[in-house]
Scaffold this motif. Structure first.
Motif, PDB file in Angstrom:
ATOM      1  N   LEU A 135       0.832  -1.210   0.000  1.00 25.22           N
ATOM      2  CA  LEU A 135       0.000   0.000   0.000  1.00 25.22           C
ATOM      3  C   LEU A 135       0.865   1.258   0.000  1.00 25.22           C
ATOM      4  O   LEU A 135       0.558   2.244  -0.680  1.00 25.22           O
ATOM      5  CB  LEU A 135      -0.926  -0.012   1.222  1.00 25.22           C
ATOM      6  N   ARG A 136       1.947   1.212   0.766  1.00 30.47           N
ATOM      7  CA  ARG A 136       2.864   2.362   0.799  1.00 30.47           C
ATOM      8  C   ARG A 136       3.442   2.632  -0.594  1.00 30.47           C
ATOM      9  O   ARG A 136       3.466   3.781  -1.059  1.00 30.47           O
ATOM     10  CB  ARG A 136       3.985   2.093   1.801  1.00 30.47           C
ATOM     11  N   GLU A 137       3.893   1.570  -1.263  1.00 31.03           N
ATOM     12  CA  GLU A 137       4.452   1.736  -2.601  1.00 31.03           C
ATOM     13  C   GLU A 137       3.391   2.214  -3.586  1.00 31.03           C
ATOM     14  O   GLU A 137       3.678   3.008  -4.490  1.00 31.03           O
ATOM     15  CB  GLU A 137       5.050   0.412  -3.082  1.00 31.03           C
ATOM     16  N   ALA A 138       2.164   1.720  -3.420  1.00 30.16           N
ATOM     17  CA  ALA A 138       1.080   2.114  -4.321  1.00 30.16           C
ATOM     18  C   ALA A 138       0.771   3.603  -4.194  1.00 30.16           C
ATOM     19  O   ALA A 138       0.555   4.297  -5.199  1.00 30.16           O
ATOM     20  CB  ALA A 138      -0.161   1.285  -4.022  1.00 30.16           C
ATOM     21  N   ILE A 139       0.754   4.097  -2.964  1.00 25.81           N
ATOM     22  CA  ILE A 139       0.477   5.525  -2.751  1.00 25.81           C
ATOM     23  C   ILE A 139       1.573   6.385  -3.381  1.00 25.81           C
ATOM     24  O   ILE A 139       1.301   7.381  -4.066  1.00 25.81           O
ATOM     25  CB  ILE A 139       0.355   5.817  -1.241  1.00 25.81           C
ATOM     26  N   MET A 140       2.829   5.989  -3.160  1.00 20.63           N
ATOM     27  CA  MET A 140       3.941   6.734  -3.735  1.00 20.63           C
ATOM     28  C   MET A 140       3.902   6.690  -5.265  1.00 20.63           C
ATOM     29  O   MET A 140       4.165   7.696  -5.938  1.00 20.63           O
ATOM     30  CB  MET A 140       5.262   6.162  -3.226  1.00 20.63           C
ATOM     31  N   GLY A 141       3.549   5.551  -5.811  1.00 19.41           N
ATOM     32  CA  GLY A 141       3.464   5.419  -7.253  1.00 19.41           C
ATOM     33  C   GLY A 141       2.320   6.210  -7.850  1.00 19.41           C
ATOM     34  O   GLY A 141       2.420   6.725  -8.974  1.00 19.41           O
ATOM     35  N   PHE A 142       1.241   6.329  -7.110  1.00 18.93           N
ATOM     36  CA  PHE A 142       0.096   7.100  -7.601  1.00 18.93           C
ATOM     37  C   PHE A 142       0.427   8.591  -7.626  1.00 18.93           C
ATOM     38  O   PHE A 142      -0.008   9.321  -8.524  1.00 18.93           O
ATOM     39  CB  PHE A 142      -1.124   6.846  -6.707  1.00 18.93           C
ATOM     40  N   ALA A 170      -1.513  -5.234 -18.767  1.00 21.11           N
ATOM     41  CA  ALA A 170      -1.801  -5.223 -20.207  1.00 21.11           C
ATOM     42  C   ALA A 170      -2.659  -4.013 -20.552  1.00 21.11           C
ATOM     43  O   ALA A 170      -2.463  -3.360 -21.591  1.00 21.11           O
ATOM     44  CB  ALA A 170      -2.511  -6.517 -20.604  1.00 21.11           C
ATOM     45  N   LEU A 171      -3.593  -3.688 -19.648  1.00 24.71           N
ATOM     46  CA  LEU A 171      -4.443  -2.515 -19.849  1.00 24.71           C
ATOM     47  C   LEU A 171      -3.639  -1.214 -19.713  1.00 24.71           C
ATOM     48  O   LEU A 171      -3.874  -0.248 -20.437  1.00 24.71           O
ATOM     49  CB  LEU A 171      -5.594  -2.534 -18.831  1.00 24.71           C
ATOM     50  N   VAL A 172      -2.677  -1.211 -18.775  1.00 30.11           N
ATOM     51  CA  VAL A 172      -1.815  -0.037 -18.612  1.00 30.11           C
ATOM     52  C   VAL A 172      -1.064   0.250 -19.912  1.00 30.11           C
ATOM     53  O   VAL A 172      -1.016   1.395 -20.392  1.00 30.11           O
ATOM     54  CB  VAL A 172      -0.805  -0.254 -17.460  1.00 30.11           C
ATOM     55  N   TYR A 173      -0.478  -0.779 -20.486  1.00 34.89           N
ATOM     56  CA  TYR A 173       0.276  -0.599 -21.735  1.00 34.89           C
ATOM     57  C   TYR A 173      -0.655  -0.186 -22.873  1.00 34.89           C
ATOM     58  O   TYR A 173      -0.251   0.568 -23.765  1.00 34.89           O
ATOM     59  CB  TYR A 173       1.008  -1.890 -22.094  1.00 34.89           C
ATOM     60  N   ALA A 174      -1.887  -0.690 -22.865  1.00 37.01           N
ATOM     61  CA  ALA A 174      -2.819  -0.387 -23.964  1.00 37.01           C
ATOM     62  C   ALA A 174      -3.345   1.047 -23.876  1.00 37.01           C
ATOM     63  O   ALA A 174      -3.552   1.702 -24.904  1.00 37.01           O
ATOM     64  CB  ALA A 174      -3.984  -1.374 -23.933  1.00 37.01           C
ATOM     65  N   THR A 175      -3.576   1.530 -22.653  1.00 37.23           N
ATOM     66  CA  THR A 175      -4.179   2.866 -22.475  1.00 37.23           C
ATOM     67  C   THR A 175      -3.144   3.961 -22.250  1.00 37.23           C
ATOM     68  O   THR A 175      -3.438   5.140 -22.475  1.00 37.23           O
ATOM     69  CB  THR A 175      -5.152   2.854 -21.283  1.00 37.23           C
ATOM     70  N   GLY A 176      -1.957   3.588 -21.748  1.00 37.84           N
ATOM     71  CA  GLY A 176      -0.951   4.593 -21.436  1.00 37.84           C
ATOM     72  C   GLY A 176      -1.198   5.307 -20.117  1.00 37.84           C
ATOM     73  O   GLY A 176      -0.526   6.302 -19.807  1.00 37.84           O
ATOM     74  N   TRP A 177      -2.154   4.829 -19.311  1.00 42.12           N
ATOM     75  CA  TRP A 177      -2.461   5.465 -18.024  1.00 42.12           C
ATOM     76  C   TRP A 177      -1.533   4.875 -16.960  1.00 42.12           C
ATOM     77  O   TRP A 177      -1.796   3.807 -16.426  1.00 42.12           O
ATOM     78  CB  TRP A 177      -3.921   5.244 -17.668  1.00 42.12           C
ATOM     79  N   ALA A 178      -0.475   5.582 -16.625  1.00 40.77           N
ATOM     80  CA  ALA A 178       0.548   5.071 -15.719  1.00 40.77           C
ATOM     81  C   ALA A 178       0.033   4.886 -14.293  1.00 40.77           C
ATOM     82  O   ALA A 178       0.492   3.993 -13.575  1.00 40.77           O
ATOM     83  CB  ALA A 178       1.752   6.008 -15.715  1.00 40.77           C
ATOM     84  N   GLN A 179      -0.918   5.719 -13.879  1.00 39.42           N
ATOM     85  CA  GLN A 179      -1.414   5.629 -12.503  1.00 39.42           C
ATOM     86  C   GLN A 179      -2.192   4.345 -12.245  1.00 39.42           C
ATOM     87  O   GLN A 179      -2.355   3.919 -11.099  1.00 39.42           O
ATOM     88  CB  GLN A 179      -2.287   6.843 -12.182  1.00 39.42           C
ATOM     89  N   LEU A 180      -2.664   3.718 -13.317  1.00 39.54           N
ATOM     90  CA  LEU A 180      -3.389   2.461 -13.148  1.00 39.54           C
ATOM     91  C   LEU A 180      -2.485   1.391 -12.540  1.00 39.54           C
ATOM     92  O   LEU A 180      -2.950   0.506 -11.819  1.00 39.54           O
ATOM     93  CB  LEU A 180      -3.930   1.992 -14.503  1.00 39.54           C
ATOM     94  N   ASP A 181      -1.193   1.482 -12.801  1.00 37.43           N
ATOM     95  CA  ASP A 181      -0.221   0.548 -12.218  1.00 37.43           C
ATOM     96  C   ASP A 181      -0.275   0.599 -10.696  1.00 37.43           C
ATOM     97  O   ASP A 181      -0.294  -0.432 -10.017  1.00 37.43           O
ATOM     98  CB  ASP A 181       1.181   0.908 -12.723  1.00 37.43           C
ATOM     99  N   ALA A 182      -0.313   1.836 -10.144  1.00 34.44           N
ATOM    100  CA  ALA A 182      -0.389   2.006  -8.691  1.00 34.44           C
ATOM    101  C   ALA A 182      -1.739   1.540  -8.146  1.00 34.44           C
ATOM    102  O   ALA A 182      -1.822   0.976  -7.054  1.00 34.44           O
ATOM    103  CB  ALA A 182      -0.155   3.469  -8.323  1.00 34.44           C
ATOM    104  N   VAL A 183      -2.797   1.771  -8.895  1.00 33.85           N
ATOM    105  CA  VAL A 183      -4.133   1.326  -8.467  1.00 33.85           C
ATOM    106  C   VAL A 183      -4.165  -0.198  -8.376  1.00 33.85           C
ATOM    107  O   VAL A 183      -4.728  -0.770  -7.422  1.00 33.85           O
ATOM    108  CB  VAL A 183      -5.211   1.832  -9.453  1.00 33.85           C
TER     109      VAL A 183
END
Length: 297
Positions: A95-102, A166-179
């Motif tokens: 969760l800590r890493e996810a918040i920082m990544g977001f 796969a969806l992150v790469y398709a959409t280009g939405w980097a924040q989805l990785d953190a989500v």
């Protein structure tokens, strides 16, 4: 032979965990994905808990002695609680890493290589999770079963991560990785709570499942010829061992030898119906009858 197999499974879990750990960290190193990093962190927990399970299984197999006359069977529950705690700690770190990544999103790199390597690691985990669950249930080993449940949770969350990436790469939405990493953490938290809850039940001397209780009552009712009734039947589960104790009412004029014979017959039938069982029977004269419990057929 069954005990040796359980030990071998517990030891093999460490090797499998180390292999999967290496693969998942390689996938994270190639991509820089926070979601894959969270997946790799959970694999560290897998290795640590596999070590704890091996120690607990070995300890639980020690015979009873003067200091622990009922045996070491509950040692596995302590290991399972440790598994649950470690799972929760991993979830908090993720969760800590996810918040920082977001807050500071970065697009993962090398998508195909990372997804492929993580997919291989997940396939290994899936096969081994089935092995652990099957052996844990067959051997009534809380530590092995808890390890299998955790590994299956890891597999499910990794499938979600791979689909999401796969969806992150398709959409280009980097924040989805953190989500995705945050969702993995929440799933892991729920898994950790379930493991701790089940293990605490064992430490609190939870009764055997309803189906087993029904079997025990039927066996007593049909194999206690010569007795009057059985009451105050209690059961508890401690690792693979099942403990049964109850009061058996017999005619007051019955000899000790005859009463003992009835007890031997009941114990023999119970041992056939319930594996790894320890039985305590308290014989009482008919004036102690409660006219409740099991009326002997």
């Amino acid at each position: 032979m069954a005990a040796n197999r359980t030990l071998a499974i517990a030891a093999s879990s460490i090797l499998v965990g180390l292999i999967v750990l290496g693969l998942k960290f390689l996938a994270w190193w190639l991509t820089g994905s926070i979601a894959l990093y969270s997946d790799a962190l959970e694999s560290i927990v897998n290795v640590v808990t596999a070590m704890g399970a091996l120690i607990a299984v070995r300890l639980a197999q020690r015979p009873a002695d003067a200091s622990l006359p009922y045996g070491y069977h509950k040692a596995e529950y302590f290991s399972a609680v440790l598994v649950g705690v470690m799972i929760i700690v991993a979830a908090i770190l993720i969760l800590r890493e996810a918040i920082m990544g977001f807050l500071a999103p970065e697009m993962p790199t090398a998508p195909m290589q990372g997804l492929a390597i993580s997919g291989v690691a997940t396939a290994i985990n899936l096969v081994w999770a089935f092995v652990l669950l099957r052996q844990g249930n067959a051997a009534k080993s809380p530590a092995i079963a808890a390890d299998g449940k955790h590994l299956m949770t890891d597999v499910i969350s990794t499938f979600g991560v791979l689909a999401g990436l796969a969806l992150v790469y398709a959409t280009g939405w980097a924040q989805l990785d953190a989500v995705l990493a945050a969702l993995v953490a929440l799933n892991i938290l729920w898994s950790g709570w379930g493991v701790i809850r089940d293990s605490v039940g064992g430490l609190m001397d939870v009764a055997v499942p309803g189906e087993t209780q029904k079997t025990i009552r039927e066996v007593i009712a049909t194999s206690a010829d010569g007795a009057i009734e059985a009451h105050d039947i209690r059961t508890r589960q401690a690792g693979k061992m099942t403990f049964i104790d109850f009061h058996l009412v017999v005619p007051g004029a019955m000899s000790v030898d005859d009463a003992h014979g009835i007890c031997d017959r009941i114990e023999g039938q119970l041992r056939k119906a319930v594996r790894d069982v320890q039985i305590t029977i308290h014989v009482e004269p008919e004036d102690k009858a409660k006219h409740a419990g099991i009326v002997v057929l």
